[in-house]
Each structure stands twice: as C-alpha cells, then as structure tokens.
Write an enzyme that holds these catalytic residues in place. Structure first.
Site, mmCIF file in Angstrom:
data_model
loop_
_atom_site.group_PDB
_atom_site.id
_atom_site.type_symbol
_atom_site.label_atom_id
_atom_site.label_comp_id
_atom_site.label_asym_id
_atom_site.label_seq_id
_atom_site.Cartn_x
_atom_site.Cartn_y
_atom_site.Cartn_z
ATOM 1 N N SER A 16 0.809 -1.227 0.000
ATOM 2 C CA SER A 16 0.000 0.000 0.000
ATOM 3 C C SER A 16 0.835 1.266 0.000
ATOM 4 C CB SER A 16 -0.929 0.003 1.227
ATOM 5 O OG SER A 16 -0.186 -0.279 2.399
ATOM 6 N N ASP A 66 -3.348 -9.886 7.423
ATOM 7 C CA ASP A 66 -2.216 -9.725 8.339
ATOM 8 C C ASP A 66 -1.240 -10.870 8.079
ATOM 9 O OD1 ASP A 66 -0.472 -9.662 10.474
ATOM 10 O OD2 ASP A 66 -2.033 -9.366 11.992
ATOM 11 N N VAL A 67 -0.044 -10.544 7.645
ATOM 12 C CA VAL A 67 0.904 -11.618 7.300
ATOM 13 C C VAL A 67 1.258 -12.490 8.505
ATOM 14 C CG1 VAL A 67 1.900 -10.423 5.289
ATOM 15 C CG2 VAL A 67 2.965 -10.128 7.557
ATOM 16 N N ASN A 95 7.548 -8.069 1.616
ATOM 17 C CA ASN A 95 8.000 -6.705 1.933
ATOM 18 C C ASN A 95 7.351 -6.135 3.199
ATOM 19 O OD1 ASN A 95 8.832 -3.757 1.114
ATOM 20 N ND2 ASN A 95 6.603 -3.717 1.325
ATOM 21 N N SER A 147 17.118 -5.919 5.428
ATOM 22 C CA SER A 147 17.604 -4.614 5.899
ATOM 23 C C SER A 147 19.082 -4.692 6.220
ATOM 24 C CB SER A 147 16.850 -4.203 7.165
ATOM 25 O OG SER A 147 17.412 -3.058 7.723
ATOM 26 N N TYR A 160 14.230 -6.480 15.333
ATOM 27 C CA TYR A 160 14.191 -6.283 13.869
ATOM 28 C C TYR A 160 15.425 -6.909 13.202
ATOM 29 C CZ TYR A 160 13.694 -3.298 9.639
ATOM 30 O OH TYR A 160 13.553 -2.813 8.360
ATOM 31 N N ALA A 162 17.211 -9.392 14.319
ATOM 32 C CA ALA A 162 17.076 -10.861 14.398
ATOM 33 C C ALA A 162 16.109 -11.363 13.333
ATOM 34 C CB ALA A 162 16.589 -11.263 15.788
ATOM 35 N N LYS A 164 15.263 -9.907 10.452
ATOM 36 C CA LYS A 164 15.802 -9.741 9.091
ATOM 37 C C LYS A 164 16.954 -10.717 8.837
ATOM 38 C CE LYS A 164 13.254 -6.281 7.481
ATOM 39 N NZ LYS A 164 12.155 -6.564 6.535
HETATM 40 P P1 NAP Z 1 6.097 1.512 5.522
HETATM 41 O O1 NAP Z 1 6.090 2.706 4.646
HETATM 42 O O2 NAP Z 1 5.846 1.678 6.990
HETATM 43 O O3 NAP Z 1 5.031 0.460 4.918
HETATM 44 C C1 NAP Z 1 4.835 -0.759 5.565
HETATM 45 C C2 NAP Z 1 3.918 -1.624 4.730
HETATM 46 O O4 NAP Z 1 3.793 -2.905 5.375
HETATM 47 C C3 NAP Z 1 2.505 -1.062 4.616
HETATM 48 O O5 NAP Z 1 2.002 -1.415 3.349
HETATM 49 C C4 NAP Z 1 1.742 -1.825 5.714
HETATM 50 O O6 NAP Z 1 0.350 -1.924 5.462
HETATM 51 C C5 NAP Z 1 2.414 -3.179 5.601
HETATM 52 N N1 NAP Z 1 2.285 -4.008 6.806
HETATM 53 C C6 NAP Z 1 2.767 -3.780 8.046
HETATM 54 N N2 NAP Z 1 2.451 -4.788 8.874
HETATM 55 C C7 NAP Z 1 1.752 -5.692 8.127
HETATM 56 C C8 NAP Z 1 1.143 -6.927 8.404
HETATM 57 N N3 NAP Z 1 1.169 -7.478 9.628
HETATM 58 N N4 NAP Z 1 0.492 -7.573 7.398
HETATM 59 C C9 NAP Z 1 0.442 -7.040 6.151
HETATM 60 N N5 NAP Z 1 1.019 -5.858 5.830
HETATM 61 C C10 NAP Z 1 1.652 -5.200 6.813
HETATM 62 O O7 NAP Z 1 7.482 0.733 5.457
HETATM 63 P P2 NAP Z 1 8.635 0.733 4.316
HETATM 64 O O8 NAP Z 1 9.685 1.665 4.740
HETATM 65 O O9 NAP Z 1 8.030 0.832 2.989
HETATM 66 O O10 NAP Z 1 9.210 -0.742 4.551
HETATM 67 C C11 NAP Z 1 8.955 -1.826 3.661
HETATM 68 C C12 NAP Z 1 9.943 -2.942 3.965
HETATM 69 O O11 NAP Z 1 11.271 -2.438 3.822
HETATM 70 C C13 NAP Z 1 9.857 -3.487 5.392
HETATM 71 O O12 NAP Z 1 10.076 -4.880 5.386
HETATM 72 C C14 NAP Z 1 10.998 -2.795 6.092
HETATM 73 O O13 NAP Z 1 11.450 -3.542 7.203
HETATM 74 C C15 NAP Z 1 12.023 -2.742 4.977
HETATM 75 N N6 NAP Z 1 13.068 -1.728 5.149
HETATM 76 C C16 NAP Z 1 12.741 -0.393 5.202
HETATM 77 C C17 NAP Z 1 13.761 0.529 5.360
HETATM 78 C C18 NAP Z 1 13.510 2.015 5.416
HETATM 79 O O14 NAP Z 1 14.478 2.771 5.690
HETATM 80 N N7 NAP Z 1 12.307 2.488 5.152
HETATM 81 C C19 NAP Z 1 15.086 0.087 5.476
HETATM 82 C C20 NAP Z 1 15.365 -1.271 5.420
HETATM 83 C C21 NAP Z 1 14.337 -2.164 5.242
HETATM 84 P P3 NAP Z 1 -0.666 -0.731 5.917
HETATM 85 O O15 NAP Z 1 -0.466 0.394 4.926
HETATM 86 O O16 NAP Z 1 -2.020 -1.331 5.834
HETATM 87 O O17 NAP Z 1 -0.286 -0.331 7.301
#
Ligand code: NAP
Length: 249
Positions: A16, A66-67, A95, A147, A160, A162, A164
């Site tokens: 989303s 919910d995953v 993701n 990550s 987190y 652990a 990843k």
């Molecule tokens: P984000 O903007 O907070 O978006 C998180 C997404 O995950 C949203 O679509 C959310 O859905 C969904 N989500 C959360 N919990 C869920 C669940 N239990 N079941 C299904 N969907 C769920 O995060 P992002 O920054 O895009 O991160 C995406 C991925 O990249 C994650 O795995 C994160 O750990 C990884 N990552 C991010 C960064 C960074 O700097 N941003 C760095 C390294 C890794 P809703 O919209 O419905 O809440």
C-alpha cells in the site's frame, strides 16, 4: 512499458505504501505484471496505489490480510485465486514490515514477538501459501526485503535485526531447495530509505553516516527488485543485494 500479460501476477506484501508501493509500480511498468496488493489496514493508501497501478493498464487485486496470521494469509490468497482462476503467480515480494525499536534491556516481550512474527513468520506464512504453485509451474521469483539491520546489526533493533537476519538465512536455504525448479530466491537489503517507517528519524543527523550523504528513495529499492524479478536475473539466487548508499558498516 512491457506488454501486460493477462495471466501473470505478482504478490507484494505491504504494497500500500512506501517501498512496497514503489515495487508494485515497478513490476507493473517494467514487466506488465498484474498485482495482488496486500496491506494490513490502510485501505485508503492501498486504494490510491491500486488506482495508480490501473493507470498503467494492469489488473489489481486488493488483498488485505495480516501476514502474521496464517489463516488470514491463506484466505486472502484463496480469495484472489477464486476471482482469477486463470492466474499464474510468478513473483512474490515479501515486503510487509514494522519496527518496534528499543534497547533490549527495556524491550517488552510484545514488541519482540510482534516484530519477529510480522517479518519472519510473515515470510513463512506467505511463502508457504504460494510455494507449491511455483514448484508445480517450475518457475518463480521470490524476493525478500530485508535490511542493513539484518547484516550489520543496529542498536535498539535487536528484534528487527534478528528477524531480518533470519529471513536472510531462510533466503539462502530456500534458494538451494528450489533452484532446480527454476525458482530464484533473493533478498534486497535497504539502508535508510525515505518512507513512513523512517519519517520520525533525525534524517539530517543520520544521513551523515551514509557515504552518499542522503537517504535513498523507495524507487531505488524497487529498481533492483524489478531486475531480480526479470528473466535476465535467472542465474542469481541466494543473494543479498544492498541498496544503502555505501553504508555497509
Ligand atoms: P512503511 O512505509 O511503513 O510500509 C509498511 C507496509 O507494510 C505497509 O504497506 C503496511 O500496510 C504493511 N504491513 C505492516 N504490517 C503488516 C502486516 N502485519 N500484514 C500485512 N502488511 C503489513 O514501510 P517501508 O519503509 O516501505 O518498509 C517496507 C519494507 O522495507 C519493510 O520490510 C521494512 O522492514 C524494509 N526496510 C525499510 C527501510 C527504510 O528505511 N524504510 C530500510 C530497510 C528495510 P498498511 O499500509 O495497511 O499499514
């Protein structure tokens, strides 16, 4: 844009917003893939992303589940299959993610379990729900968004990190299990990326830690996911590709 292939689909968890949204758009534009767009609860963001995808010309199936919940995952994927019996899932991007940061000495058990369940058990629940289909069709691309935290470790993120690191181990094992079936399994490890997840961080201070002196964009992560999903990446598996502006340590 690639020609839209009616039967070919990609499932993106957490599609989303943020990185997941950018990945969905990349796979639609570059590969003409129809998108199963999973999210947890943010219907408005999911519908906005779905509308953007439809302007590209692909079909979109909104799959709120919910995953962490294996039954909800199965039901969500089943609902898509019933609506599209002809569909062939070719790409899975794990993701969806959250953070619940704290030093371990202060960490509540709920915050440990919530993060492990979302990332690591989420990977298991979603991947096992589609894996037999990929094995049967002898083709697939599984891409796990991990990550820098899972390779370098980050204080305040033991839960987190652990989770990843666990997914990185699973990526390498599963890659070897399914290689003969033409299924690749890789991970992409972002550093600091601008999204809702990082909006409360002190970007001005943290970007000084990054050799490129800036946060990355979701599109910069999506680009490599798009490549790993392509036919050209057929001989790359069990790999972790870093997208971190040079911040490896
Ligand atoms: P984000 O903007 O907070 O978006 C998180 C997404 O995950 C949203 O679509 C959310 O859905 C969904 N989500 C959360 N919990 C869920 C669940 N239990 N079941 C299904 N969907 C769920 O995060 P992002 O920054 O895009 O991160 C995406 C991925 O990249 C994650 O795995 C994160 O750990 C990884 N990552 C991010 C960064 C960074 O700097 N941003 C760095 C390294 C890794 P809703 O919209 O419905 O809440």
């Amino acid at each position: 844009m690639a020609e839209v292939t009616k039967a070919k689909w990609a499932l993106i968890t957490g599609g989303s917003r943020g990185i997941g949204r950018a990945i969905a758009l990349e796979l639609a534009r570059k590969h003409g893939l129809n998108i199963v767009l999973n999210y947890a609860s943010n219907k408005e963001a999911a519908e906005t992303t779905a509308a953007e995808l439809k302007t590209i010309g692909v079909d979109v199936f909104l799959a709120p589940f919910d995953v962490k919940d294996p039954e909800a995952v199965k039901a969500g994927i089943e609902a898509w299959r019933s609506a599209h019996p002809e569909a062939r899932l070719e790409v899975l991007v794990n993701n969806a993610g959250i953070t619940r940061d704290n030093l371990l000495v202060f960490m509540e058990p709920a915050d440990w379990h919530e993060v492990i369940n979302t990332h690591l058990n989420g990977f298991f629940n979603v991947t096992t729900s589609v894996l037999q289909g990929l094995v049967r069709q002898r083709y697939g691309r599984i891409i796990n968004v991990v990550s820098l935290s899972g390779t370098k470790g980050v204080p305040g993120q033991t839960n987190y990190s652990a989770a990843k690191a666990g997914i990185i181990g699973a990526t390498r094992s599963l890659a070897q299990e399914v290689a003969k079936r033409n299924i690749t399994v890789n991970a992409v490890a972002p550093g600091f990326i601008t999204s809702d997840m990082t909006k409360d961080l002190d970007e001005a201070q943290l970007k000084q830690l990054v050799p490129m002196a800036r946060f990355g964009t979701p599109e910069e992560v999506a680009g490599i996911v798009g490549f790993l999903a392509s036919a050209e990446a057929a001989y790359i598996t069990g790999e972790v590709i870093h997208v971190n502006g040079g911040m490896h340590s």
